[in-house]
Design an enzyme around this catalytic site. Structure first.
Site, PDB file in Angstrom:
ATOM      1  N   SER A 144       5.182  -6.516   1.386  1.00 61.39           N
ATOM      2  CA  SER A 144       6.022  -5.451   0.845  1.00 61.39           C
ATOM      3  C   SER A 144       5.346  -4.881  -0.386  1.00 61.39           C
ATOM      4  O   SER A 144       4.596  -5.581  -1.081  1.00 61.39           O
ATOM      5  CB  SER A 144       7.398  -5.995   0.446  1.00 61.39           C
ATOM      6  OG  SER A 144       8.142  -5.036  -0.300  1.00 61.39           O
ATOM      7  N   TYR A 157      12.516 -12.446  -3.520  1.00 56.86           N
ATOM      8  CA  TYR A 157      11.793 -11.648  -2.530  1.00 56.86           C
ATOM      9  C   TYR A 157      10.440 -11.226  -3.089  1.00 56.86           C
ATOM     10  O   TYR A 157       9.408 -11.369  -2.428  1.00 56.86           O
ATOM     11  CB  TYR A 157      12.628 -10.427  -2.170  1.00 56.86           C
ATOM     12  CG  TYR A 157      12.005  -9.509  -1.143  1.00 56.86           C
ATOM     13  CD1 TYR A 157      12.142  -9.769   0.218  1.00 56.86           C
ATOM     14  CD2 TYR A 157      11.312  -8.365  -1.528  1.00 56.86           C
ATOM     15  CE1 TYR A 157      11.595  -8.922   1.164  1.00 56.86           C
ATOM     16  CE2 TYR A 157      10.756  -7.513  -0.593  1.00 56.86           C
ATOM     17  CZ  TYR A 157      10.897  -7.793   0.749  1.00 56.86           C
ATOM     18  OH  TYR A 157      10.348  -6.943   1.680  1.00 56.86           O
ATOM     19  N   LYS A 161       6.944 -12.665  -1.404  1.00 56.31           N
ATOM     20  CA  LYS A 161       6.077 -11.686  -0.747  1.00 56.31           C
ATOM     21  C   LYS A 161       4.707 -11.625  -1.430  1.00 56.31           C
ATOM     22  O   LYS A 161       3.680 -11.421  -0.765  1.00 56.31           O
ATOM     23  CB  LYS A 161       6.738 -10.310  -0.737  1.00 56.31           C
ATOM     24  CG  LYS A 161       7.895 -10.194   0.243  1.00 56.31           C
ATOM     25  CD  LYS A 161       7.443 -10.350   1.693  1.00 56.31           C
ATOM     26  CE  LYS A 161       8.549 -10.022   2.671  1.00 56.31           C
ATOM     27  NZ  LYS A 161       8.110 -10.083   4.075  1.00 56.31           N
TER      28      LYS A 161
END
Length: 263
Positions: A144, A157, A161
């Protein structure tokens, strides 16, 4: 352009909806046989049946949770049983988070670590041996833009990532001697069902104009002023997994409509 993928076997996680489903369809259009993994059996089976009917390739659904050792083992076993191994692995399973570092418990950190990082580690261990036997392959990790440009409301997150991106780089260095190319893709705003679901929830008490909400998000973050469709991202992903991208090794590609603020 002939991507020279016909007859290859690709394993895709998070494949029943959104980016994963769009990538599955794009691979199928190139004549690639598929092993599709997701947790929801009915939705996954419906997607596999639709792809087989539309494109004439084999699409094997494997309902499993790749955040677990058992789930990865089930996926590797099904791939071996159906095709004897894989040529391509697209690690796509993942989801956003919402927390603060001070309030998030250990269990939440561990769950995202298992989903975003350990799933990729375990699938590499499980599928790389067959790639070597087949003469090489390609692995692509869906990280991402948040791996390098974090959003404040999802620190877990962002961190996991970023770890996936670093794992991908290390795996690339380790496997290139075996003719297995490993890369990472860092998408920006992609119009998935999760984005639409969240937008509907956020606007339900203020008139329900979820499309306007998403337009505001795009206006704020992306110079292109819109979300990408999953199909736009899928085209790039399939190319990266083909031999047309044969000199791409250990790289990270941003497909973000200009969202990244650095060079």
């Amino acid at each position: 352009m002939d991507l020279k993928l016909r007859g290859k076997v690709a394993v895709l996680t998070g494949a029943s909806v959104g980016i994963g489903l769009a990538v599955a369809e794009a691979f199928a259009a190139e004549g690639v046989n598929l092993v599709l993994a997701a947790r929801q059996h009915d939705r996954l089976a419906a997607a596999a049946n639709q792809i087989t009917a539309s494109y004439g390739v084999q699409a094997i659904p494997v309902a499993c949770d790749v955040a677990t050792v058992t789930g990865v083992d089930e996926l590797v076993h099904a791939t071996t049983q159906a095709f004897g191994g894989a040529d391509i692995l697209f690690n796509n399973a993942g989801t956003g988070s919402n927390e603060t570092i001070m309030d998030a418990p250990d269990e939440k950190w561990q769950a995202y670590w298992d989903l975003h990082v350990m799933a990729a580690v375990r699938l590499a261990r499980g599928l790389v041996p067959s790639m070597k036997q087949r003469g090489g392959g390609a692995i692509l990790h869906n990280a991402s833009i948040c791996a390098v440009q974090p959003l404040g409301y999802e620190p877990i997150y962002n961190v996991t990532k970023a770890a996936l991106m670093m794992f991908s780089k290390n795996l690339a260095n380790e496997l290139i001697k075996d003719n297995i190319r490993v890369n990472t893709i860092n998408p920006g705003l992609v119009l998935t069902p999760d984005w639409i679901k969240t937008a509907r929830q956020l606007t339900q008490d203020s008139g329900g104009d979820w499309e306007a909400h998403l337009q505001q998000v795009a206006d704020q973050h992306a110079p292109i002023k819109r979300f990408a469709s999953p199909a736009e991202l899928a085209d790039f992903i399939v190319f990266l997994c083909s031999e047309r991208a044969s000199y791409s090794v250990g790289a990270t590609y941003f497909v973000d409509g200009g969202m990244l603020k650095t060079v």
